[in-house]
Design a protein around this motif. Structure first.
Motif, PDB file in Angstrom:
ATOM      1  N   GLU A  37       0.786  -1.250  -0.097  1.00 12.25           N
ATOM      2  CA  GLU A  37       0.147   0.057   0.079  1.00 12.25           C
ATOM      3  C   GLU A  37       0.980   1.223  -0.028  1.00 12.25           C
ATOM      4  OE1 GLU A  37      -4.192  -1.262   2.117  1.00 12.25           O
ATOM      5  OE2 GLU A  37      -2.441  -0.457   3.358  1.00 12.25           O
ATOM      6  N   GLY A  38       2.090   1.247   0.099  1.00 12.36           N
ATOM      7  CA  GLY A  38       3.267   2.251   0.336  1.00 12.36           C
ATOM      8  C   GLY A  38       2.956   3.221   1.356  1.00 12.36           C
ATOM      9  N   LEU A  39       2.773   2.619   2.501  1.00  6.60           N
ATOM     10  CA  LEU A  39       2.947   3.150   3.839  1.00  6.60           C
ATOM     11  C   LEU A  39       4.291   3.777   4.245  1.00  6.60           C
ATOM     12  CD1 LEU A  39       0.354   0.820   6.193  1.00  6.60           C
ATOM     13  CD2 LEU A  39      -0.092   2.806   4.745  1.00  6.60           C
ATOM     14  N   ALA A  40       4.353   4.877   4.888  1.00  6.86           N
ATOM     15  CA  ALA A  40       5.363   5.262   5.325  1.00  6.86           C
ATOM     16  C   ALA A  40       6.325   4.247   6.326  1.00  6.86           C
ATOM     17  CB  ALA A  40       5.270   6.678   6.093  1.00  6.86           C
ATOM     18  N   PRO A  41       7.472   4.494   6.039  1.00  6.85           N
ATOM     19  CA  PRO A  41       8.444   3.464   6.747  1.00  6.85           C
ATOM     20  C   PRO A  41       8.303   3.464   8.457  1.00  6.85           C
ATOM     21  CG  PRO A  41       9.752   4.582   5.147  1.00  6.85           C
ATOM     22  CD  PRO A  41       8.473   5.315   5.218  1.00  6.85           C
ATOM     23  N   ARG A  42       7.801   4.657   8.778  1.00  4.76           N
ATOM     24  CA  ARG A  42       7.681   4.810  10.189  1.00  4.76           C
ATOM     25  C   ARG A  42       6.187   3.975  10.643  1.00  4.76           C
ATOM     26  NH1 ARG A  42       8.765   4.151  15.042  1.00  4.76           N
ATOM     27  NH2 ARG A  42       7.420   5.054  16.566  1.00  4.76           N
ATOM     28  N   THR A  43       5.272   3.963   9.775  1.00  7.01           N
ATOM     29  CA  THR A  43       3.875   3.337  10.121  1.00  7.01           C
ATOM     30  C   THR A  43       4.314   1.916  10.231  1.00  7.01           C
ATOM     31  OG1 THR A  43       2.929   5.374   8.995  1.00  7.01           O
ATOM     32  CG2 THR A  43       1.608   3.053   9.253  1.00  7.01           C
ATOM     33  N   ILE A  44       5.045   1.533   9.094  1.00  9.17           N
ATOM     34  CA  ILE A  44       5.352  -0.024   9.037  1.00  9.17           C
ATOM     35  C   ILE A  44       6.131  -0.498  10.250  1.00  9.17           C
ATOM     36  CG2 ILE A  44       6.717  -1.587   7.839  1.00  9.17           C
ATOM     37  CD1 ILE A  44       4.353  -1.189   6.423  1.00  9.17           C
ATOM     38  N   GLU A  45       7.019   0.309  10.766  1.00  8.50           N
ATOM     39  CA  GLU A  45       7.787   0.008  11.842  1.00  8.50           C
ATOM     40  C   GLU A  45       6.896  -0.018  13.182  1.00  8.50           C
ATOM     41  OE1 GLU A  45      11.211   2.193  14.881  1.00  8.50           O
ATOM     42  OE2 GLU A  45      11.119   2.847  12.716  1.00  8.50           O
ATOM     43  N   GLU A  46       5.979   1.004  13.343  1.00  8.83           N
ATOM     44  CA  GLU A  46       4.904   0.895  14.100  1.00  8.83           C
ATOM     45  C   GLU A  46       4.041  -0.484  14.352  1.00  8.83           C
ATOM     46  OE1 GLU A  46       2.802   4.775  14.181  1.00  8.83           O
ATOM     47  OE2 GLU A  46       4.262   5.590  15.343  1.00  8.83           O
ATOM     48  N   TYR A  47       3.710  -0.725  13.308  1.00  8.11           N
ATOM     49  CA  TYR A  47       2.903  -2.143  13.045  1.00  8.11           C
ATOM     50  C   TYR A  47       3.759  -3.244  13.741  1.00  8.11           C
ATOM     51  CZ  TYR A  47      -1.238  -0.829  10.416  1.00  8.11           C
ATOM     52  OH  TYR A  47      -2.328  -0.348   9.751  1.00  8.11           O
ATOM     53  N   GLN A  48       4.951  -3.177  13.352  1.00  7.31           N
ATOM     54  CA  GLN A  48       5.999  -4.369  13.885  1.00  7.31           C
ATOM     55  C   GLN A  48       6.160  -4.380  15.128  1.00  7.31           C
ATOM     56  OE1 GLN A  48       9.085  -3.757  11.010  1.00  7.31           O
ATOM     57  NE2 GLN A  48       8.164  -5.126   9.509  1.00  7.31           N
ATOM     58  N   LEU A  49       6.331  -3.222  15.682  1.00  9.91           N
ATOM     59  CA  LEU A  49       6.874  -3.035  17.228  1.00  9.91           C
ATOM     60  C   LEU A  49       5.473  -3.466  17.957  1.00  9.91           C
ATOM     61  CD1 LEU A  49       8.838  -2.012  19.143  1.00  9.91           C
ATOM     62  CD2 LEU A  49       7.867   0.393  18.820  1.00  9.91           C
ATOM     63  N   HIS A  50       4.265  -2.867  17.378  1.00  8.79           N
ATOM     64  CA  HIS A  50       3.072  -3.294  18.453  1.00  8.79           C
ATOM     65  C   HIS A  50       2.685  -4.668  18.498  1.00  8.79           C
ATOM     66  CE1 HIS A  50       1.489   1.016  17.406  1.00  8.79           C
ATOM     67  NE2 HIS A  50       2.657   0.931  18.375  1.00  8.79           N
ATOM     68  N   PHE A  51       3.154  -5.254  17.201  1.00 10.79           N
ATOM     69  CA  PHE A  51       2.598  -6.872  17.343  1.00 10.79           C
ATOM     70  C   PHE A  51       4.135  -7.640  17.979  1.00 10.79           C
ATOM     71  CE2 PHE A  51       3.623 -11.110  15.025  1.00 10.79           C
ATOM     72  CZ  PHE A  51       2.181 -11.563  15.422  1.00 10.79           C
ATOM     73  N   GLN A  52       5.282  -7.130  17.944  1.00  7.69           N
ATOM     74  CA  GLN A  52       5.960  -7.721  18.875  1.00  7.69           C
ATOM     75  C   GLN A  52       5.895  -7.616  20.247  1.00  7.69           C
ATOM     76  OE1 GLN A  52       8.996  -9.515  17.883  1.00  7.69           O
ATOM     77  NE2 GLN A  52       8.838 -10.324  20.021  1.00  7.69           N
ATOM     78  N   TRP A  53       5.120  -6.470  20.890  1.00  6.30           N
ATOM     79  CA  TRP A  53       4.748  -6.177  22.246  1.00  6.30           C
ATOM     80  C   TRP A  53       3.699  -7.384  22.472  1.00  6.30           C
ATOM     81  CZ3 TRP A  53       4.913  -0.319  21.540  1.00  6.30           C
ATOM     82  CH2 TRP A  53       6.046   0.383  21.744  1.00  6.30           C
ATOM     83  N   LEU A  54       2.752  -7.555  21.709  1.00  6.85           N
ATOM     84  CA  LEU A  54       1.841  -8.657  21.662  1.00  6.85           C
ATOM     85  C   LEU A  54       2.475  -9.943  22.076  1.00  6.85           C
ATOM     86  CD1 LEU A  54      -1.075  -9.575  21.962  1.00  6.85           C
ATOM     87  CD2 LEU A  54      -1.060  -9.589  19.546  1.00  6.85           C
ATOM     88  N   LEU A  55       3.417 -10.317  20.988  1.00  9.63           N
ATOM     89  CA  LEU A  55       4.240 -11.626  21.068  1.00  9.63           C
ATOM     90  C   LEU A  55       5.050 -11.551  22.780  1.00  9.63           C
ATOM     91  CD1 LEU A  55       5.763 -12.329  17.770  1.00  9.63           C
ATOM     92  CD2 LEU A  55       3.490 -13.361  18.746  1.00  9.63           C
ATOM     93  N   ASP A  56       5.372 -10.590  23.109  1.00 12.16           N
ATOM     94  CA  ASP A  56       6.206 -10.614  24.203  1.00 12.16           C
ATOM     95  C   ASP A  56       5.142 -10.888  25.505  1.00 12.16           C
ATOM     96  OD1 ASP A  56       8.366 -10.027  23.037  1.00 12.16           O
ATOM     97  OD2 ASP A  56       8.601  -7.610  23.364  1.00 12.16           O
ATOM     98  N   TYR A  57       4.088 -10.364  25.351  1.00  6.89           N
ATOM     99  CA  TYR A  57       2.948 -10.569  26.395  1.00  6.89           C
ATOM    100  C   TYR A  57       2.720 -12.141  26.334  1.00  6.89           C
ATOM    101  CZ  TYR A  57      -1.769 -11.258  27.955  1.00  6.89           C
ATOM    102  OH  TYR A  57      -2.926 -11.535  28.764  1.00  6.89           O
ATOM    103  N   LEU A  58       2.475 -12.440  25.041  1.00  6.26           N
ATOM    104  CA  LEU A  58       1.817 -14.006  25.126  1.00  6.26           C
ATOM    105  C   LEU A  58       2.927 -15.038  25.334  1.00  6.26           C
ATOM    106  CD1 LEU A  58      -0.151 -13.419  21.692  1.00  6.26           C
ATOM    107  CD2 LEU A  58      -1.210 -13.772  24.045  1.00  6.26           C
ATOM    108  N   ALA A  59       4.266 -14.657  25.152  1.00  3.98           N
ATOM    109  CA  ALA A  59       5.352 -15.519  25.326  1.00  3.98           C
ATOM    110  C   ALA A  59       5.308 -16.720  24.460  1.00  3.98           C
ATOM    111  CB  ALA A  59       5.527 -15.763  26.727  1.00  3.98           C
TER     112      ALA A  59
END
Length: 317
Positions: A37-59
Motif C-alpha cells: 500500500e506504500g505506507l510510510a516506513p515509520r508506520t510499518i515500523e509501528e505495526y511491527q513494534l506493536h505486534f512484537q509487544w503482543l508476542l512478548d506478552y503472550l510469550a
C-alpha cells in the motif's frame, strides 16, 4: 457453512478458513500487504513494534483457534492494569491489532470477526498532554551542550517544538532541504504520514542553533540531518528513551515523549495568537477536525484571550 452460530450470548458468523497459519505467519502476510500500500516506513515500523509487544506478552505464537476474543481482552487488561499504560497509548496498539485481525478475517485466515468485539476506549478529547513554558526551559537547560550528543539533542527538541513535526519526520530530515534564507525545512512526501510534501518554518533562534549543529556534523558527509555520535542513522525508539531519561533527570514529572513536543508547540502557537488554518498547514493535517483540539484551551487561557479580543474592546475605549 452454517450461519447464526451463537457464542457468548450473541450471534456471530463463522466462515470456513482457507488455510491454516500461525498468528505470526498471518502477520507476515499482513505486513506484505501493508508494504504494497506504500505506507510510510515509520508506520510499518509501528505495526511491527506493536505486534512484537503482543508476542512478548503472550510469550508464544498462537494458532488460529487460539486467536480468541478473550486473549485480546486480557492483553488490554494487562496493558492498563499491570503495565499502567495510558488509555491513549493502549488505543494505538488496539487499533493496530484490530486492523490486523480485520484483514485476517476478510482474507479468511480466521473464522470469526474478533476485531468487531473489542474497540478502542473512549478518552477525554478535551485534554492535551503538553509541557508548560517553565518545563520547556527546565528541559532545555538539562542537556549537556559541551558534548555532541547533548547539543544535538537540544537542537532536536528545539526543532520539534518550533516546527511541530512528528519524530519520524524529524529523523528523516535532510541537510539539503534546510533553507537558511527562508527559514524553512522541506519535508519530502515519502517521509510524511500523509505522503504529501510540506514545508515547515523555524524561528531565527532555532535556525541559528541548527546552523551550529550542521557545522558540527558536516564532517560525517551524510545528507541525513540528525545522526548518532559516530555518524549513523538514529533509531527513534533509542532517542525516545534518551529524551525521557533527560526529562526525569530534569525533574519533570510528565512522560516526556517526542509527540508531546508536537502537542506543546501547537498549543503554544494558538495561545500566542497563531491562527488554526496556518497551524493545520504546518502540522500537515488533512482536515480541520484534527487541528481543532488545540483550540480547546483552559478557562484561564480563554479568559486571557477574551480580555485581549473582547467584542466590546473598541466600543468603550
Amino acid at each position: 457453512m452454517r450461519k447464526g452460530t451463537r457464542k457468548h450470548g450473541r450471534v456471530t458468523t463463522v466462515r470456513k478458513v482457507s488455510e491454516s497459519f500461525t498468528m505470526t505467519e498471518m502477520f507476515e502476510r499482513f505486513m506484505w500487504f501493508k508494504n504494497s500500500e506504500g505506507l510510510a516506513p515509520r508506520t510499518i515500523e509501528e505495526y511491527q513494534l506493536h505486534f512484537q509487544w503482543l508476542l512478548d506478552y503472550l510469550a508464544q505464537d498462537l494458532s488460529k483457534e487460539q486467536m480468541t476474543l478473550e486473549v485480546f481482552l486480557e492483553w488490554i487488561d494487562f496493558m492498563l492494569n499491570d503495565k499502567g499504560l495510558q488509555p491513549t497509548t493502549v488505543n494505538i496498539r488496539v487499533r493496530t491489532m484490530r486492523a490486523f485481525l480485520r484483514w485476517c478475517y476478510f482474507e479468511k485466515l480466521i473464522g470469526e470477526p474478533v476485531h468487531e468485539r473489542f474497540k478502542p476506549m473512549k478518552t477525554a478529547e478535551d485534554t492535551i498532554e503538553a509541557l508548560t513554558v517553565a518545563e520547556i526551559k527546565t528541559l532545555l537547560t538539562a542537556f549537556d551542550e559541551s558534548t555532541f550528543v547533548g547539543f544535538r539533542d537540544k537542537v532536536m527538541v528545539m526543532v520539534l517544538l518550533d516546527s511541530m513535526v512528528r519524530i519520524s519526520e524529524l529523523l528523516s530530515m535532510k541537510r539539503s532541504n534546510v533553507d537558511f534564507k527562508t527559514g524553512i525545512i522541506k519535508l519530502e512526501a515519502m517521509n510524511t504520514k500523509t505522503r504529501r510534501a510540506r514545508e515547515v518554518p523555524l524561528s531565527t533562534k532555532t535556525m541559528r542553533l541548527l546552523k551550529g549543529y550542521m557545522l558540527e556534523s558536516e564532517d560525517f558527509g551524510e545528507d541525513l540531518l540528525f545522526l548518532t555520535y559516530d555518524g549513523r542513522e538514529m533509531c527513534s525508539n533509542t532517542w525516545r528513551t534518551r529524551l525521557h531519561e533527560v526529562a526525569e533527570i530534569a525533574g519533570i514529572k510528565k512522560a516526556v515523549r517526542p509527540h508531546i513536543m508536537r502537542h506543546t508547540g501547537a498549543l503554544l502557537y494558538i495561545m500566542n495568537g497563531g491562527d488554526p488554518f496556518s497551524l493545520q498547514k504546518i502540522l500537515g493535517h488533512s482536515d480541520m477536525s484534527m487541528t481543532r483540539k488545540y483550540i480547546q484551551m483552559t478557562n484561564m487561557d480563554v479568559k486571557r484571550q477574551h480580555n485581549s479580543f473582547s467584542p466590546l474592546k473598541n466600543v468603550f475605549k
